[in-house]
Design an enzyme around this catalytic site. Structure first.
Site, short mmCIF file in Angstrom:
data_model
loop_
_atom_site.label_atom_id
_atom_site.label_comp_id
_atom_site.label_asym_id
_atom_site.label_seq_id
_atom_site.Cartn_x
_atom_site.Cartn_y
_atom_site.Cartn_z
N GLY A 229 43.16 46.79 4.17
CA GLY A 229 43.08 46.83 5.96
C GLY A 229 44.43 46.96 6.11
CB SER B 84 47.32 45.95 11.80
OG SER B 84 48.73 45.24 11.12
N GLY B 85 49.35 48.37 10.68
CA GLY B 85 50.76 49.23 10.69
C GLY B 85 51.77 48.10 10.76
N GLY B 86 51.70 46.60 10.82
CA GLY B 86 52.52 45.65 10.64
C GLY B 86 53.04 45.47 9.36
CB THR B 87 56.07 43.38 8.49
OG1 THR B 87 56.83 43.84 9.50
CG2 THR B 87 56.80 43.06 7.05
CG ASP B 88 52.56 40.15 7.24
OD1 ASP B 88 53.81 39.80 6.85
OD2 ASP B 88 52.15 39.30 8.01
CB SER B 89 48.63 45.38 6.85
OG SER B 89 49.27 46.01 7.71
CB CYS C 163 38.24 38.84 13.90
SG CYS C 163 38.81 40.59 13.49
N GLY D 229 46.91 41.84 4.37
CA GLY D 229 48.04 41.23 4.17
C GLY D 229 48.14 39.72 4.57
CB CYS E 67 44.86 40.65 18.50
SG CYS E 67 43.37 40.44 18.27
#
Length: 359
Positions: A16, A18-23, A104, A128, A201
């Site tokens: 999964g 989201s385009g963020g650092t963790d994922s 979620c 992530g 979010c």
């Protein structure tokens, strides 16, 4: 077929994204470890949110292109509205403070996305999240807190089942956030920083009351604010504008710090009290879920976290027929109906339930 597909030896993993650092870092780590990786991004809410909007889809797409992995976008707006947003509004309308991230995770990230991963013949679904899954000698899958206590998200995952845990990978489980950031920079991942707001979010910052009112205008009911003795000390424009433990924005001045003690839906009253009046030692629970799939025999003595970021407190959990109660060893601040009380022992999540009533 990409070079990654040809050389994959560990199996296929959907992650999964989201385009963020963790994922993004988690996806890169899986690629480096030899998995065939597929990026999945759920478009869950409208543009301008921080909830996998079209902007987030584009962020994730850039990372997947950089890693040379396939990327799929799945439309999760219907299930997100039905299972997360609508119950969120209903909870505030009833004088409760919901925890939508838990729902979620259960219904979307590890429900809807897991189904898509299975349709793509994946062996695992990864995210992530900062949490850890271990299969132990008893043959069961155990959910453990992450190494980085400042980022640990196991609280939000306490409603996962054995079937879900068996399918999951959490690449960031043993890593502190600074190392994840450093890895992302060294790997050259094309991540656009966007901060780590603690707000919801799908709701604009500072706009929660407006959001609830737009979706349910009936919440705008003017009512009274009472002190701990029942005296009328002010008025409010709707219970949805308050949560238990809140100190600021009460619209009253009584010469001492006052906190929201209780939201009385039946009488449309906000009750306030000094901090000692908001300290409670017990609460009832509803809809208790156990990671093992089975409730323990007898009372459970463990640590209970009554909210995210809580350090937990020694308590006794009494259970029966999915309901129960928690009695803490010492009073806790602002036990809040609608929030989750999660059970831990030695860093392991045993289960949890929803705080229902606070005597």
């Amino acid at each position: 077929m990409s070079e990654q597909d040809q050389n994959s030896t560990k199996g296929r993993v959907a992650i999964g994204m989201s385009g963020g650092t963790d994922s993004s870092a988690a996806a890169a780590m899986l690629v480096d470890q030899g998995y065939e990786v597929i990026g999945l991004t759920a478009h869950m809410w409208k543009d301008g949110s921080r909830c996998c909007s079209l902007e987030d889809v584009e962020r994730a797409r850039r990372v997947c292109a950089y890693l040379d992995i396939r990327h799929y976008v799945v439309n999760a707006q219907e299930i997100f509205t039905d299972k997360i947003v609508d119950p969120f509004v209903e909870a505030y309308a009833s004088g409760r403070t919901p925890s939508p991230c838990i729902y979620c995770n259960s219904f979307v990230k590890f429900g809807f996305l897991m189904d898509r991963a299975l349709q793509l013949n994946c062996d695992h679904l990864a995210t992530g999240h900062y949490a850890c899954v271990r299969k132990k000698d008893d043959g069961m899958f155990h959910l453990l807190a992450a190494q980085d206590s400042n980022k640990d998200q196991s609280y939000f995952l306490h409603r996962l089942s054995q079937k879900q845990l068996a399918f999951l990978l959490f690449p960031l489980a043993d890593l502190p956030k600074p190392e994840v950031k450093a890895y992302s920079e060294e790997r050259g991942l094309p991540i656009v920083p966007r901060g780590e707001s603690q707000d919801l979010c799908f709701v604009e910052e500072g706009k929660l009351p407006d959001f609830v009112e737009q979706r349910d205008p009936s919440v705008m009911r003017r009512g009274e604010i009472h002190d701990q003795y029942g005296n009328v000390v002010g008025h409010h424009d709707g219970l949805h504008r308050f949560t238990v433990g809140q100190r600021g924005k009460l619209g009253i001045a009584l010469g001492e710090r006052m906190y929201v003690k209780r939201l009385d839906k039946e009488n449309n009253v906000v009750e306030v009290a000094p901090r000692p009046g908001v300290m409670k030692s017990e609460c009832t629970l509803a809809d208790i879920h156990w990671i093992s799939g089975k409730a323990p025999e007898g009372d459970l003595h463990c640590e209970v976290r009554p909210r995210y970021r809580s350090n937990g407190a020694v308590a006794t959990v009494k259970v029966g027929n999915g309901k129960g109660s928690v009695v803490f060893g010492e009073p806790q601040f602002a036990l809040t109906p609608g929030q989750a009380a999660v059970f831990y022992r030695d860093g392991e999540v045993l289960g949890g339930g929803w705080i229902d009533e606070v005597p």
